[in-house]
Design a protein around this motif. Structure first.
Motif, short mmCIF file in Angstrom:
data_model
loop_
_atom_site.label_atom_id
_atom_site.label_comp_id
_atom_site.label_asym_id
_atom_site.label_seq_id
_atom_site.Cartn_x
_atom_site.Cartn_y
_atom_site.Cartn_z
N ILE A 75 0.73 -1.07 -0.27
CA ILE A 75 -0.30 0.15 0.20
C ILE A 75 1.17 1.13 0.09
O ILE A 75 0.64 2.53 -0.87
CB ILE A 75 -1.51 -0.54 1.36
CG1 ILE A 75 -2.19 -1.24 1.46
CG2 ILE A 75 -1.62 1.38 1.64
CD1 ILE A 75 -2.50 -1.74 2.54
N ASP A 76 1.62 1.10 0.86
CA ASP A 76 2.95 2.29 0.88
C ASP A 76 3.43 2.74 -0.73
O ASP A 76 3.68 4.10 -0.88
CB ASP A 76 3.83 2.29 2.27
CG ASP A 76 3.60 2.25 3.59
OD1 ASP A 76 2.31 2.54 3.82
OD2 ASP A 76 3.46 1.61 4.48
N ILE A 77 3.85 1.83 -1.07
CA ILE A 77 4.85 1.81 -1.94
C ILE A 77 3.83 2.55 -3.15
O ILE A 77 4.20 3.00 -4.03
CB ILE A 77 5.25 0.16 -2.87
CG1 ILE A 77 6.49 0.13 -2.40
CG2 ILE A 77 5.47 0.89 -4.16
CD1 ILE A 77 6.77 -1.44 -1.94
N LYS A 78 2.25 2.14 -3.09
CA LYS A 78 1.56 2.57 -4.27
C LYS A 78 1.10 3.74 -4.05
O LYS A 78 1.24 4.70 -5.32
CB LYS A 78 0.44 1.78 -4.44
CG LYS A 78 0.47 0.28 -5.30
CD LYS A 78 -1.05 -0.21 -4.18
CE LYS A 78 -1.06 -1.83 -5.93
NZ LYS A 78 -2.00 -2.76 -5.60
N LYS A 79 1.23 4.24 -2.34
CA LYS A 79 0.88 5.98 -2.64
C LYS A 79 2.93 6.29 -3.36
O LYS A 79 1.65 7.72 -3.59
CB LYS A 79 0.83 6.07 -1.24
CG LYS A 79 0.52 7.01 -0.73
CD LYS A 79 0.15 7.46 1.09
CE LYS A 79 -0.12 8.11 1.78
NZ LYS A 79 -0.67 8.56 2.65
N ILE A 80 3.85 6.03 -2.51
CA ILE A 80 4.73 6.38 -2.95
C ILE A 80 5.04 6.64 -4.38
O ILE A 80 4.92 8.44 -4.74
CB ILE A 80 6.17 5.95 -2.29
CG1 ILE A 80 6.24 6.29 -0.96
CG2 ILE A 80 7.48 6.09 -2.98
CD1 ILE A 80 6.84 5.17 0.07
N GLU A 81 4.00 5.51 -5.06
CA GLU A 81 4.80 5.49 -6.55
C GLU A 81 3.85 6.74 -7.08
O GLU A 81 3.56 7.39 -8.43
CB GLU A 81 4.51 4.38 -7.33
CG GLU A 81 5.66 3.19 -6.98
CD GLU A 81 4.48 1.79 -7.44
OE1 GLU A 81 5.89 1.32 -7.83
OE2 GLU A 81 3.55 1.46 -7.52
N THR A 82 2.35 7.34 -6.32
CA THR A 82 1.52 8.40 -7.19
C THR A 82 2.29 9.62 -7.37
O THR A 82 2.29 9.87 -7.86
CB THR A 82 0.54 7.58 -6.71
OG1 THR A 82 0.06 6.67 -6.78
CG2 THR A 82 -0.51 8.99 -6.63
N THR A 83 2.69 9.72 -5.34
CA THR A 83 3.32 11.33 -5.15
C THR A 83 4.07 11.16 -6.30
O THR A 83 4.20 12.16 -6.60
CB THR A 83 3.16 10.81 -3.77
OG1 THR A 83 2.72 11.27 -2.74
CG2 THR A 83 4.09 12.21 -3.53
N ASN A 84 5.48 10.25 -6.66
CA ASN A 84 6.58 10.56 -7.37
C ASN A 84 6.10 10.59 -9.27
O ASN A 84 6.31 11.88 -9.33
CB ASN A 84 7.50 9.25 -7.40
CG ASN A 84 7.88 9.33 -6.44
OD1 ASN A 84 7.91 10.53 -5.40
ND2 ASN A 84 8.80 8.04 -5.25
N ARG A 85 5.09 10.22 -9.45
CA ARG A 85 4.47 10.10 -11.18
C ARG A 85 3.75 11.54 -10.47
O ARG A 85 4.10 12.01 -11.71
CB ARG A 85 3.54 9.55 -11.20
CG ARG A 85 2.70 9.01 -12.07
CD ARG A 85 2.52 7.85 -12.49
NE ARG A 85 1.53 7.92 -12.09
CZ ARG A 85 0.36 7.17 -11.20
NH1 ARG A 85 1.58 6.25 -10.51
NH2 ARG A 85 -0.20 6.77 -10.33
N TYR A 86 2.47 12.20 -10.29
CA TYR A 86 2.49 13.75 -9.91
C TYR A 86 3.94 14.72 -10.12
O TYR A 86 4.02 15.38 -10.87
CB TYR A 86 1.28 14.29 -9.06
CG TYR A 86 -0.02 13.17 -8.97
CD1 TYR A 86 -1.08 14.32 -9.52
CD2 TYR A 86 -0.37 11.90 -8.64
CE1 TYR A 86 -1.92 13.59 -10.11
CE2 TYR A 86 -1.32 11.38 -9.23
CZ TYR A 86 -2.55 12.73 -9.84
OH TYR A 86 -4.14 11.60 -10.20
#
Length: 249
Positions: A75-86
């Motif tokens: 869950i945390d990795i998906k959250k970090i990936e989303t933030t970094n992508r934005y």
């Protein structure tokens, strides 16, 4: 049985058969010693079995902790990936103006808008479950459990306790600092309450300070993303090792 042996001793003594009595007495002592040894062996075996069962229950708890941690890491990795992508899209000017102009009181809480509201203020701090590890550590303080699985578990949590706090600390402190900086803006109160404010959208779209904050946050968060993924792989590998150990005869 004791009465039976007593009668034999009395008969031998009454018949003055001292040599036979001596042989009998030695034999009786040997039988008693053998009985004591058997009792000690049974008791030791029972204690060893109980110890093995307790150790296995600790491994089961560690596995449960690791499974929960792996799920949380996902869950945390998906959250970090989303933030970094934005952040990358903003810095590369890939988000069109039409996206920003479409944000209003109704769309402010949409799934594709919500991440924009906390790109450099929302941190991920992973806190592992250590119930099983704490039990294993306590067991090792009494009787050292020394095998490949135990050593792997100890090494995993030792590295976790050494490295993880530093990753948590950096992003937490950076997020707090950015929130403090946000206080200077007129839209801060609405932002803190999760209320749409067009001034905040304007800040996201055009403010140079925002771009600097995003770049700095991405610099650390991209490292976090890499570490979190490596940690998840290590966690799953340790789960597989525990499963392999439990299948052994």
């Amino acid at each position: 049985m004791f009465k039976f042996f007593r009668k034999i001793r009395q008969r031998l003594l009454s018949e003055n058969k001292f040599r036979k009595y001596l042989v009998y007495a030695v034999g009786e002592i040997i039988l008693v010693v053998i009985g004591i040894l058997i009792a000690l062996y049974i008791n030791t075996s029972r204690e060893e079995l109980q110890q093995q069962q307790y150790t296995l229950s600790i491994f089961e708890q560690i596995r449960k902790d690791l499974v929960n941690d792996s799920f949380k890491l996902g869950i945390d990795i998906k959250k970090i990936e989303t933030t970094n992508r934005y952040i990358i899209d903003i810095l590369a000017n890939k988000i069109p103006d039409s996206f920003y102009t479409a944000i209003n009181e109704t769309t402010y809480d949409d799934a594709d808008v919500r991440p924009l509201r906390s790109l450099c203020t929302d941190f991920v701090a992973f806190l592992p479950n250590t119930k099983g590890y704490d039990l294993l550590t306590a067991l090792n303080n009494k009787e050292l459990v020394n095998d490949s699985l135990t050593n792997s578990i100890m090494n995993y949590y030792t590295q976790l306790k050494t490295v993880l706090p530093e990753y948590n600390k950096v992003t937490v402190e950076l997020s707090k600092r950015n929130i403090q900086d946000y206080k200077q803006y007129a839209w801060f109160e609405n932002w803190a309450l999760g209320i749409y404010d067009p001034r905040f959208i304007e800040y996201l779209q055009n403010d140079e300070e925002n771009r600097k904050r995003l770049a700095e946050f991405y610099n650390y968060n991209s490292v976090n993303e890499s570490y979190w993924k490596t940690l998840k792989q290590s966690t799953e590998k340790l789960i597989e090792q525990i499963d392999g150990q439990s299948k052994r005869p």
